[in-house]
Write an enzyme that holds these catalytic residues in place. Sequence first.
Site, mmCIF file in Angstrom:
data_model
loop_
_atom_site.group_PDB
_atom_site.id
_atom_site.type_symbol
_atom_site.label_atom_id
_atom_site.label_comp_id
_atom_site.label_asym_id
_atom_site.label_seq_id
_atom_site.Cartn_x
_atom_site.Cartn_y
_atom_site.Cartn_z
ATOM 1 N N ASN A 160 0.837 -1.206 0.000
ATOM 2 C CA ASN A 160 0.000 0.000 0.000
ATOM 3 C C ASN A 160 0.870 1.254 0.000
ATOM 4 O OD1 ASN A 160 -0.357 -1.398 2.797
ATOM 5 N ND2 ASN A 160 -1.005 0.644 3.342
ATOM 6 N N ASP A 161 0.815 2.093 0.985
ATOM 7 C CA ASP A 161 1.400 3.441 0.879
ATOM 8 C C ASP A 161 2.884 3.469 0.513
ATOM 9 O OD1 ASP A 161 -0.933 3.488 2.360
ATOM 10 O OD2 ASP A 161 -0.065 4.501 4.077
ATOM 11 N N GLN A 215 4.650 0.258 2.303
ATOM 12 C CA GLN A 215 3.903 -0.638 3.172
ATOM 13 C C GLN A 215 3.730 -1.963 2.450
ATOM 14 O OE1 GLN A 215 2.051 0.078 6.538
ATOM 15 N NE2 GLN A 215 4.124 0.836 6.274
ATOM 16 N N TRP A 267 -3.656 -7.129 2.988
ATOM 17 C CA TRP A 267 -3.082 -6.322 4.059
ATOM 18 C C TRP A 267 -2.867 -7.198 5.289
ATOM 19 C CZ3 TRP A 267 -4.240 -4.352 8.935
ATOM 20 C CH2 TRP A 267 -3.512 -3.219 9.322
#
Length: 455
Positions: A20-21, A37, A45
């Site tokens: 992710n980020d 991430q 996740w």
Amino acid sequence: MPMDPHRPRYHFLPPHHWMNDPNGLIQFDGLYHLFYQHNPLAAEWGRMVWGHAISRDLVHWEHLPIALAPDQLCDKDGVWSGCVVSDGATAAAFYTGVNPEVQCLATSQDLLAWEKYAGNPIIAAPPDGMAVTGFRDPYVWRAGGLWHMLVGSGIRDVGGAALLYQSPDLHTWTYRHPICVGDRARSGEMWECPNLFPLGDKWVLMVSPFGRTIYFTGTYADDRFTPDYQGEIDLGGCFYAPQVFRDDDGRRIMFGWLFEWRDKAAQLAAGWAGVQSLPRVLSLGAEGRLHFAPAPEVETLRRRHTHHPELRLLPGGDLVPGISGDQLELSLTLHLRQANRVGVRVAVSPDGAEETRIIYDRQAGVIGLDTTRASLDRASHGDLHAAPLTLRNDEPLRLRVFLDHSVLEVYANDITCLTGRLYPSRSDSRTVSLFTDRPATATLDAWELASMEEG
Ligand code: FRU
């Protein structure tokens, strides 16, 4: 293994599993570093670590070993988002350890081997007495002989907030106050991933209030930010939690996480999820609006070129300029003349059953990205996303479009970005065409783009 038709080839993503980020973006000793991430165990996740990659040109990335992983009590459930700053020859990474959300420090000389500070967490709890909606994603910079940190937060029932801390030495931090508190109705109740930086003669505060990313331009004085314009970073519906850094040339460059638009089962089966956007260079336009442009380095990917100096678009049938592919850049200048609705279709199948449309509606002053018919596969979720875009009288519509398998990035007249995801089920959903409701003309350049591995 057959090539995964949806896996992007010139956007950054890890070799496997979930991302992710973007985190810790920095140019250090000339090299660009991208941390991110990452769940190294599955395409979903989970217990997050910081993945790591380096590049000389922002486009070709080399994967490196995981930089930071849970191994302290304060980050036992994950190493969440944060930043990297340089303090002379030392690099300092700030991140959120969970659970609960606390701020932590690690240092490194080479950005490969990181040593976590034994005194972590450096900030153990939100400010006393504040009913916060979250407390994470430290953003650090140096000014006036002091280190400054923003922590993304929000005040329950009030709005998002960026909390300011200061430190003389990177280790000891004192809470000051929120530099800015938003209005929950306009900008959400929790600001994830704050970024604050000067641009032109303004300051920009960029925050991610769940699902969308907004920016404010305004003034920053006496440790307080006063917004005078609020805008959207990307209205395509899959762009989130961006980070901006300043490179050695002084450019402010942004990467953002592009999340998937398909079922979790499809993501797990693919073995990867999450992509970084192209590097976008930010500049300040009129009225405090941000301008976005893909970094010029992306042009090094250009291969076979087609140039159409004057295409005549007519209503009642698409113009097919003979361009097809799933790794393309299109640069289009559309003179609308009397037309009201014009647009581009990409990833069109021969029978038209699958297509993705970029539509401009002059009367409505809206540009849309329509992926409702992008795929016949029910596991993918198409949608219609729209953004305001007003053209002055005879101002042409200028589009830059980047198609990279399941990623579509659209830059309209430098000020509006729409990024979406498409997962065509057919291997022949590859054609590009143009349409209009009244006669119009266009200039079109198209390139096939190389994969990152092609050098
Ligand atoms: C944003 C975010 C951050 C957090 C990270 C965890 O997408 O929720 O606020 O630090 O992701 O992976």
